[in-house]
Design a protein around this motif. Structure first.
Motif, PDB file in Angstrom:
ATOM      1  N   PHE A 175       0.808  -1.222   0.000  1.00  0.00           N
ATOM      2  CA  PHE A 175       0.000   0.000   0.000  1.00  0.00           C
ATOM      3  C   PHE A 175       0.835   1.263   0.000  1.00  0.00           C
ATOM      4  CE2 PHE A 175      -3.228  -2.941   0.897  1.00  0.00           C
ATOM      5  CZ  PHE A 175      -4.338  -2.382   0.297  1.00  0.00           C
ATOM      6  N   LYS A 196      -1.509 -11.658   3.581  1.00  0.00           N
ATOM      7  CA  LYS A 196      -2.761 -10.955   3.869  1.00  0.00           C
ATOM      8  C   LYS A 196      -2.569  -9.917   4.967  1.00  0.00           C
ATOM      9  CE  LYS A 196      -5.513 -13.323   1.083  1.00  0.00           C
ATOM     10  NZ  LYS A 196      -6.511 -14.277   1.541  1.00  0.00           N
ATOM     11  N   TYR A 197      -3.110  -8.751   4.727  1.00  0.00           N
ATOM     12  CA  TYR A 197      -2.992  -7.639   5.674  1.00  0.00           C
ATOM     13  C   TYR A 197      -4.334  -7.420   6.358  1.00  0.00           C
ATOM     14  CZ  TYR A 197      -2.503  -2.692   7.054  1.00  0.00           C
ATOM     15  OH  TYR A 197      -2.481  -1.504   7.735  1.00  0.00           O
ATOM     16  N   PRO A 246      -6.010  -4.723   8.607  1.00  0.00           N
ATOM     17  CA  PRO A 246      -5.737  -3.383   9.145  1.00  0.00           C
ATOM     18  C   PRO A 246      -6.331  -3.151  10.523  1.00  0.00           C
ATOM     19  CG  PRO A 246      -7.361  -3.271   7.408  1.00  0.00           C
ATOM     20  CD  PRO A 246      -6.953  -4.700   7.494  1.00  0.00           C
ATOM     21  N   ASP A 285      -8.280  -0.657  11.597  1.00  0.00           N
ATOM     22  CA  ASP A 285      -9.526   0.098  11.795  1.00  0.00           C
ATOM     23  C   ASP A 285     -10.783  -0.746  12.001  1.00  0.00           C
ATOM     24  OD1 ASP A 285      -9.916  -0.886   9.270  1.00  0.00           O
ATOM     25  OD2 ASP A 285      -9.621   1.024   8.251  1.00  0.00           O
ATOM     26  N   LYS A 323     -12.738  -1.993  10.008  1.00  0.00           N
ATOM     27  CA  LYS A 323     -13.837  -1.652   9.096  1.00  0.00           C
ATOM     28  C   LYS A 323     -14.092  -2.830   8.168  1.00  0.00           C
ATOM     29  CE  LYS A 323     -13.531   3.346   8.915  1.00  0.00           C
ATOM     30  NZ  LYS A 323     -12.892   4.442   8.204  1.00  0.00           N
ATOM     31  N   PHE A 335     -16.993  -4.766   5.463  1.00  0.00           N
ATOM     32  CA  PHE A 335     -17.925  -4.260   4.457  1.00  0.00           C
ATOM     33  C   PHE A 335     -19.305  -4.237   5.120  1.00  0.00           C
ATOM     34  CE2 PHE A 335     -14.624  -6.371   1.789  1.00  0.00           C
ATOM     35  CZ  PHE A 335     -14.034  -5.192   1.372  1.00  0.00           C
ATOM     36  N   SER A 336     -19.650  -3.094   5.658  1.00  0.00           N
ATOM     37  CA  SER A 336     -20.763  -3.022   6.606  1.00  0.00           C
ATOM     38  C   SER A 336     -22.123  -3.337   5.995  1.00  0.00           C
ATOM     39  CB  SER A 336     -20.784  -1.649   7.274  1.00  0.00           C
ATOM     40  OG  SER A 336     -20.752  -0.652   6.286  1.00  0.00           O
ATOM     41  N   ASP A 337     -22.318  -3.062   4.704  1.00  0.00           N
ATOM     42  CA  ASP A 337     -23.622  -3.346   4.081  1.00  0.00           C
ATOM     43  C   ASP A 337     -23.753  -4.791   3.625  1.00  0.00           C
ATOM     44  OD1 ASP A 337     -24.515  -0.857   4.533  1.00  0.00           O
ATOM     45  OD2 ASP A 337     -24.230  -0.093   2.505  1.00  0.00           O
ATOM     46  N   LEU A 338     -22.673  -5.547   3.728  1.00  0.00           N
ATOM     47  CA  LEU A 338     -22.719  -6.965   3.345  1.00  0.00           C
ATOM     48  C   LEU A 338     -22.877  -7.815   4.611  1.00  0.00           C
ATOM     49  CD1 LEU A 338     -19.799  -7.162   0.743  1.00  0.00           C
ATOM     50  CD2 LEU A 338     -22.211  -6.796   0.297  1.00  0.00           C
ATOM     51  N   GLY A 371     -13.904 -13.284   0.582  1.00  0.00           N
ATOM     52  CA  GLY A 371     -12.597 -13.893   0.888  1.00  0.00           C
ATOM     53  C   GLY A 371     -12.429 -15.202   0.146  1.00  0.00           C
ATOM     54  N   ARG A 413     -11.851 -13.933   7.397  1.00  0.00           N
ATOM     55  CA  ARG A 413     -11.832 -13.696   5.949  1.00  0.00           C
ATOM     56  C   ARG A 413     -10.409 -13.797   5.406  1.00  0.00           C
ATOM     57  NH1 ARG A 413     -14.385  -8.066   4.804  1.00  0.00           N
ATOM     58  NH2 ARG A 413     -12.287  -7.477   5.409  1.00  0.00           N
ATOM     59  N   LEU A 421     -20.105  -3.615  -4.408  1.00  0.00           N
ATOM     60  CA  LEU A 421     -20.522  -2.916  -3.190  1.00  0.00           C
ATOM     61  C   LEU A 421     -19.324  -2.728  -2.255  1.00  0.00           C
ATOM     62  CD1 LEU A 421     -23.211  -1.796  -2.283  1.00  0.00           C
ATOM     63  CD2 LEU A 421     -23.686  -3.928  -1.114  1.00  0.00           C
ATOM     64  N   MET A 449     -17.731   0.657  -0.628  1.00  0.00           N
ATOM     65  CA  MET A 449     -17.605   0.889   0.812  1.00  0.00           C
ATOM     66  C   MET A 449     -16.160   1.128   1.227  1.00  0.00           C
ATOM     67  SD  MET A 449     -20.242  -1.729   2.580  1.00  0.00           S
ATOM     68  CE  MET A 449     -20.419  -2.963   1.345  1.00  0.00           C
ATOM     69  N   LYS A 485      -9.766  -2.123   1.117  1.00  0.00           N
ATOM     70  CA  LYS A 485      -9.951  -3.461   1.706  1.00  0.00           C
ATOM     71  C   LYS A 485     -10.231  -4.514   0.633  1.00  0.00           C
ATOM     72  CE  LYS A 485     -10.560  -2.677   6.404  1.00  0.00           C
ATOM     73  NZ  LYS A 485     -10.548  -1.221   6.447  1.00  0.00           N
ATOM     74  N   PHE A 492      -6.923  -5.653  -0.219  1.00  0.00           N
ATOM     75  CA  PHE A 492      -6.330  -6.543   0.807  1.00  0.00           C
ATOM     76  C   PHE A 492      -6.737  -7.986   0.549  1.00  0.00           C
ATOM     77  CE2 PHE A 492      -7.145  -3.118   4.294  1.00  0.00           C
ATOM     78  CZ  PHE A 492      -6.123  -2.358   3.789  1.00  0.00           C
ATOM     79  N   LEU A 493      -7.968  -8.138   0.037  1.00  0.00           N
ATOM     80  CA  LEU A 493      -8.485  -9.498  -0.165  1.00  0.00           C
ATOM     81  C   LEU A 493      -7.929 -10.147  -1.426  1.00  0.00           C
ATOM     82  CD1 LEU A 493     -12.232  -9.051   0.782  1.00  0.00           C
ATOM     83  CD2 LEU A 493     -10.488 -10.252   2.058  1.00  0.00           C
ATOM     84  N   TYR A 532      -8.364  -8.611  -4.676  1.00  0.00           N
ATOM     85  CA  TYR A 532      -9.124  -8.236  -5.878  1.00  0.00           C
ATOM     86  C   TYR A 532      -8.491  -7.029  -6.558  1.00  0.00           C
ATOM     87  CZ  TYR A 532     -12.964 -11.172  -4.257  1.00  0.00           C
ATOM     88  OH  TYR A 532     -13.736 -12.236  -3.857  1.00  0.00           O
TER      89      TYR A 532
END
Lengths: 229, 329
Positions: A54, A83-84, A86, A88, A90, A92-95, A104, A146, B185, B189, B193, B196-197, B199
Motif C-alpha cells: 500500500f 494478507k494484511y 488493518p 480500523d 472496518k 464491508f458493513s452493508d454486506l 474472501g 476472511r 458494493l 464501501m 480493503k 487486501f483481499l 481483488y
C-alpha cells in the motif's frame, strides 16, 4: 530449516516529503510469530502497509521466499498469500457476514469455512447479519476469518486487540497460536502481555527506527519490552 | 421454493407494469419501460459502485445513433439495429472506461458530463453531414416489419421492450446476488480493503462501468427503434442530470427504484405539463420535498415497509402450519 517468509532489508518509507521509516531490516521465518511494538507514530503500521503493497518504499528491499515484493500491487501481494488485516476494524458493513466470507473465498478460491467457523463459532450464529451491526470483537473475528481463507503463508495484523474486551483478547491469543501452526504472523501490538505470550521474536520501533530485535525467549517479557512503549 | 422466491419480486413488479398497460396509454407505457432501462445503469453505478454519472445521456446517444446509422444508411432490420446499438455501447465503454474508472467519484461525474457534451457537439456540429445536426435522422419508414414481434407496431414494440426490460432486471438481480455484485458494493464501501483481499478493483469498476453503460446504450437503441428518429437533443447538457434525478427519486441502489422512479418522473412530467408549461420547475420543487421527506427515495422508503409486512405474514403463517402438522399426526 524454515524458509524465510519475509525479508525486509534497509527499508525507507515516507508519506510525501515526511520520512516515516529509516533503514528497517526484519526477517520472518515460516510459522514464526513476530511481534512489532513501539509507541504511537513509531512507524509500525507503515511497516505493514509497505510490506502489503500500500505504500511504495523510497528504498530498500522486501521479499518473500526470494520473490521481490516492491512494486507489486496490493492485490497481487494478497494473491501471493500475504494478507494484511488493518487496524480500523472496518468490514464491508452493508454486506452480511456470509457475503464478507464469500468475498474472501472467491478471491482465494478456498470455500472451506470450517477452520474459520472452528476458530470463531460466533460467526456461525451471525452468518446472515449485516457486518455493520457487529461489535468490535466480532468484526475483528470476521476480518481474521476472511483473511485466513486460502491458507495464507503470512498474516500482517495491525493492533488486533485494540479496544477489545479481555475475554476476546484471550480468545484471539489462542487463535493466533493455532494459526501459527500453518502460517507466519507479524503482529503490531501495544498489549505487551498478549504479544509477549505468543511471539517468537519482537521488533521494537521508535520514531521510524528499529531500536531492538529481541529473540531470546526469556527476554520476551512485558517487563523487558516496556521501555520501548 | 427458493427459485420461486428469487423470481417472485421480479414477477410482481412486472405484473404491476402489465396492469399499468391496461389503465394507461401505450406511449406512456413505452416511455416508462425504456426510461427505466435507461436509469438502471445509472442506479447500478451509483448504488453499487459509488459512481455518480452525469454522462449517461452520452451512452444513450451512442446506442441510439449506433442503431440509427445502421437503419438509415445500411439496413432495415430493427433487431440488427438494436444489436449494433448495444455493441456501440460496449465499444465506447471499453474505450473511455479504462480512463474514467480510475477517477474518484466527483471527477468521474464531471468527466462523464464532459463526454455527454462532446457527443452532443459531435452529433450536432462535427458530424452534421451524416447526422443532419439538430434536424436529426429520420428512419421510421426504413424499418422493415419483422416476424413474430413487429417492432414497427407500437403495441408489439411494447411487448419486446417489456421482455427486454424483464431480461435486464433478471440480469441485474442476478448481479446483485452474485459475488461480483458484492465486490462492487465492497469497492464502494472500502476500496483499499478489496485490494487486501486480493481483488483488482480497477477490473471490478471497469466491468461494472461497461455493464451499466451497455444497458444505457440498449435503452438508446430502444428509443431509436420506437421513435424512428434520433437527434442530439437526447444528450444535450440540459438532460445530463435526468437519470441521476430519477435514480435518487426511485431509490439509489434498489432493484426496483428505477422502475418506480421512471413511473413517478414520467407520470409527473406528463400530468403536470398538461396544466403547467414550466413543468421542470414543479418537478424540481417536488423533488426537493421528496428528498427532504426521505433520502432513500420512493422505493427505498417503501421497500423496508413491504419487507416487514411480508415477514409478518410469513411469521403469522408459521404457527398455523405448525398446528396443521400436529393435527395431521
Amino acid at each position: 530449516m524454515s524458509s524465510q517468509v519475509l525479508n525486509v532489508e534497509g527499508l525507507n518509507a515516507s508519506y510525501g516529503e515526511s520520512r516515516v521509516l529509516f533503514d528497517i531490516s526484519i526477517n520472518v521465518l515460516d510459522k514464526q510469530v513476530v511481534g512489532c511494538v513501539g509507541r504511537n507514530g513509531a512507524g509500525k503500521s507503515t511497516l505493514l502497509k509497505s510490506i502489503a503493497g500500500f505504500l511504495r518504499p523510497r528504498s530498500g528491499t522486501i521479499s518473500s521466499d526470494g520473490v521481490d515484493l516492491v512494486g507489486r500491487t496490493a492485490f497481487g501481494i494478497a494473491g501471493m498469500g500475504i494478507k494484511y488485516i488493518p487496524q480500523d476494524k472496518k468490514v464491508f458493513s452493508d454486506l452480511t457476514v456470509r457475503e464478507n466470507l464469500e468475498l474472501g473465498s472467491y478471491a482465494s478460491g478456498d470455500y472451506n469455512w470450517e477452520p474459520v467457523l472452528e476458530f470463531f463459532p460466533k460467526l456461525k450464529v451471525l452468518i446472515d447479519r449485516k457486518a455493520g451491526y457487529l461489535s468490535g470483537g466480532e468484526r475483528q473475528m470476521l476480518m481474521i476469518g476472511r483473511a485466513i481463507l486460502g491458507k495464507p503463508k503470512l498474516l500482517l495484523i495491525d493492533e488486533p486487540t485494540e479496544g477489545l474486551a479481555p475475554s476476546i483478547v484471550s480468545h484471539l491469543k489462542d487463535v493466533f497460536r493455532e494459526l501459527s501452526k500453518s502460517a507466519a504472523l507479524v503482529i503490531v501490538e501495544q498489549n505487551l502481555p498478549m504479544i509477549c505470550a505468543i511471539s517468537d521474536k519482537i521488533y521494537a520501533l521508535n520514531e521510524g527506527r528499529l531500536m531492538a530485535e529481541i529473540t531470546e525467549r526469556d527476554k520476551i517479557t512485558p517487563e523487558f519490552c516496556e521501555p520501548y512503549l | 421454493m427458493n427459485v420461486l422466491r428469487w423470481w417472485s419480486g421480479l414477477l410482481v413488479a412486472f405484473a404491476l407494469l402489465i396492469l399499468l398497460r391496461i389503465f394507461l396509454p401505450l406511449p406512456f407505457n413505452n416511455e416508462i419501460i425504456i426510461f427505466s432501462v435507461y436509469v438502471i445503469g445509472c442506479n447500478f453505478l451509483l448504488g453499487r459502485v459509488g459512481f455518480i454519472s452525469f454522462g449517461q445521456p452520452a451512452y444513450l446517444a451512442v446506442g441510439a445513433y449506433g442503431t440509427a446509422f445502421y437503419l438509415y444508411y445500411f439496413g432495415t432490420n430493427p433487431y440488427v439495429g438494436i444489436l449494433i446499438g448495444i455493441l456501440s455501447g460496449i465499444v465506447v465503454s471499453l474505450i473511455v472506461g479504462p480512463l474514467f474508472v480510475r477517477l474518484r467519484s466527483d471527477y468521474f461525474a464531471l468527466v462523464n458530463m464532459a463526454l455527454a457534451v462532446i457527443i452532443f457537439f459531435l452529433m450536432q456540429k462535427v458530424l452534421a453531414d451524416i447526422t443532419f445536426g439538430d434536424n436529426g435522422l429520420w428512419f421510421l419508414t426504413n424499418v422493415d416489419s419483422t416476424p413474430i414481434l413487429d417492432l414497427t407496431r407500437p403495441d408489439q414494440f411494447y411487448i419486446f421492450a417489456f421482455l427486454a426490460a424483464f431480461a435486464v432486471w433478471a440480469f441485474y438481480k442476478y448481479l446483485d446476488d452474485s459475488i461480483f455484485g458484492a465486490c462492487c458494493l465492497a469497492t464502494k464501501m472500502n476500496d483499499d480493503k478489496v485490494r487486501f483481499l486480493g481483488y483488482n478493483n480497477f477490473h471490478i469498476r471497469l466491468a461494472a462501468f461497461v455493464i451499466a453503460n451497455t444497458t444505457t446504450a440498449l435503452a438508446g437503441s430502444l428509443y431509436a427503434v420506437y421513435l424512428g428518429f434520433v437527434s442530439p437533443e437526447m444528450t444535450s447538457p440540459a438532460r445530463t442530470a435526468d437519470p441521476v434525478v430519477v435514480t435518487i427519486l426511485g431509490g439509489v441502489g434498489t432493484l426496483f427504484g428505477p422502475i418506480v422512479g421512471s413511473v413517478a418522473y414520467t407520470g409527473m412530467k406528463d400530468l403536470i405539463s398538461k396544466y403547467f408549461g414550466n413543468w421542470e420547475l414543479v418537478i424540481g420543487i417536488l423533488l426537493v420535498f421528496i428528498m427532504l421527506a426521505g433520502e432513500k427515495g420512493i422505493w427505498g422508503s417503501l421497500e423496508p415497509l413491504i419487507k416487514r409486512w411480508v415477514f409478518r405474514q410469513r411469521e403469522a403463517e408459521k404457527p398455523a402450519a405448525a398446528d396443521a402438522g400436529v393435527k395431521s399426526r
